[in-house]
Design an enzyme around this catalytic site. Sequence first.
Site, PDB file in Angstrom:
ATOM      1  N   CYS A   7       2.782  -7.553 -10.702  1.00 26.77           N
ATOM      2  CA  CYS A   7       2.211  -7.040 -11.848  1.00 26.77           C
ATOM      3  C   CYS A   7       2.016  -7.980 -12.816  1.00 26.77           C
ATOM      4  CB  CYS A   7       3.039  -5.995 -12.423  1.00 26.77           C
ATOM      5  SG  CYS A   7       2.811  -4.362 -11.528  1.00 26.77           S
ATOM      6  N   ASP A  30      -1.739 -17.184  -1.196  1.00 22.38           N
ATOM      7  CA  ASP A  30      -0.265 -17.173  -1.261  1.00 22.38           C
ATOM      8  C   ASP A  30       0.263 -18.519  -1.440  1.00 22.38           C
ATOM      9  OD1 ASP A  30       1.511 -14.976   0.706  1.00 22.38           O
ATOM     10  OD2 ASP A  30       2.306 -16.837   0.194  1.00 22.38           O
ATOM     11  N   HIS A  46       0.222  -0.409  -9.831  1.00 16.76           N
ATOM     12  CA  HIS A  46       1.542  -0.775  -9.075  1.00 16.76           C
ATOM     13  C   HIS A  46       1.733   0.372  -8.206  1.00 16.76           C
ATOM     14  CE1 HIS A  46       5.535  -2.544  -8.388  1.00 16.76           C
ATOM     15  NE2 HIS A  46       5.827  -1.220  -8.109  1.00 16.76           N
ATOM     16  N   ASN A  86       3.307  -5.711   5.374  1.00 20.19           N
ATOM     17  CA  ASN A  86       4.597  -5.344   5.492  1.00 20.19           C
ATOM     18  C   ASN A  86       5.100  -4.488   4.614  1.00 20.19           C
ATOM     19  OD1 ASN A  86       4.730  -7.761   7.388  1.00 20.19           O
ATOM     20  ND2 ASN A  86       4.995  -9.102   5.666  1.00 20.19           N
ATOM     21  N   HIS A  97       5.206  -4.580  -4.228  1.00 20.63           N
ATOM     22  CA  HIS A  97       3.839  -4.163  -4.910  1.00 20.63           C
ATOM     23  C   HIS A  97       2.970  -4.246  -3.805  1.00 20.63           C
ATOM     24  CE1 HIS A  97       0.914  -4.236  -8.418  1.00 20.63           C
ATOM     25  NE2 HIS A  97       0.224  -4.309  -7.441  1.00 20.63           N
ATOM     26  N   HIS A  99       0.542  -4.982  -0.978  1.00 21.78           N
ATOM     27  CA  HIS A  99      -0.350  -5.977  -0.795  1.00 21.78           C
ATOM     28  C   HIS A  99      -0.842  -6.254   0.639  1.00 21.78           C
ATOM     29  CE1 HIS A  99       3.609  -7.670  -0.445  1.00 21.78           C
ATOM     30  NE2 HIS A  99       3.248  -8.372   0.286  1.00 21.78           N
TER      31      HIS A  99
HETATM   32  P1  AMP Z   1       5.577  -9.696   1.733  1.00 25.55           P
HETATM   33  O1  AMP Z   1       6.664 -10.717   2.586  1.00 25.55           O
HETATM   34  O2  AMP Z   1       4.891  -9.184   2.752  1.00 25.55           O
HETATM   35  O3  AMP Z   1       6.110  -8.971   0.776  1.00 25.55           O
HETATM   36  O4  AMP Z   1       4.664 -10.854   1.378  1.00 25.55           O
HETATM   37  C1  AMP Z   1       4.834 -11.429  -0.244  1.00 25.55           C
HETATM   38  C2  AMP Z   1       4.132 -12.825  -0.279  1.00 25.55           C
HETATM   39  O5  AMP Z   1       3.885 -13.093  -1.536  1.00 25.55           O
HETATM   40  C3  AMP Z   1       4.782 -13.857   0.634  1.00 25.55           C
HETATM   41  O6  AMP Z   1       3.714 -14.353   1.539  1.00 25.55           O
HETATM   42  C4  AMP Z   1       4.856 -14.969  -0.547  1.00 25.55           C
HETATM   43  O7  AMP Z   1       4.887 -16.043  -0.181  1.00 25.55           O
HETATM   44  C5  AMP Z   1       3.808 -14.492  -1.717  1.00 25.55           C
HETATM   45  N1  AMP Z   1       4.234 -14.745  -2.882  1.00 25.55           N
HETATM   46  C6  AMP Z   1       5.494 -14.593  -3.521  1.00 25.55           C
HETATM   47  N2  AMP Z   1       5.149 -15.049  -4.995  1.00 25.55           N
HETATM   48  C7  AMP Z   1       4.010 -15.431  -5.112  1.00 25.55           C
HETATM   49  C8  AMP Z   1       3.208 -16.156  -6.372  1.00 25.55           C
HETATM   50  N3  AMP Z   1       3.776 -16.278  -7.277  1.00 25.55           N
HETATM   51  N4  AMP Z   1       1.852 -16.257  -5.991  1.00 25.55           N
HETATM   52  C9  AMP Z   1       1.290 -15.876  -4.771  1.00 25.55           C
HETATM   53  N5  AMP Z   1       2.091 -15.666  -3.561  1.00 25.55           N
HETATM   54  C10 AMP Z   1       3.102 -15.278  -3.854  1.00 25.55           C
END
Ligand code: AMP
Length: 113
Positions: A7, A30, A46, A86, A97, A99
Amino acid sequence: MNDCIFCKIIDGSIPSKKVYEDEQILAFHDVQPQAPVHVLFVPKEHICCADAITEENASVVAHIFTKIPGVAKSLGLVNGYRIINNCGDDGCQSVKHLHFHLLGGKQLRAEMD
Ligand code: AMP
């Protein structure tokens, strides 16, 4: 959701490397890429996770999937790619959130686990 990092990315208070944005969704690189191309697609609304998708909010998911092919092409993913979601603790969801990970730019492993 004040404590939601995605968010904050959506509202601009945390920076991101944007690759696509419209009124409903944002896509950004990412920070810890797992492949040469690793982009996250998020709804601006959200929604905590795939388990919270309903008839009322599902259209944004379809919208994300209509935008993925164009973004993939723009990033050079002409030979295919993988989309991952995931969900929850067993799914190893670290950011609560909704994705979708877009991964590509190399031959990915066939194993899903
Ligand atoms: P998940 O484990 O499926 O919840 O994926 C979350 C993803 O968010 C991971 O691949 C992290 O590397 C990515 N992530 C976390 N913080 C950030 C951020 N500030 N900018 C870009 N990606 C992020």
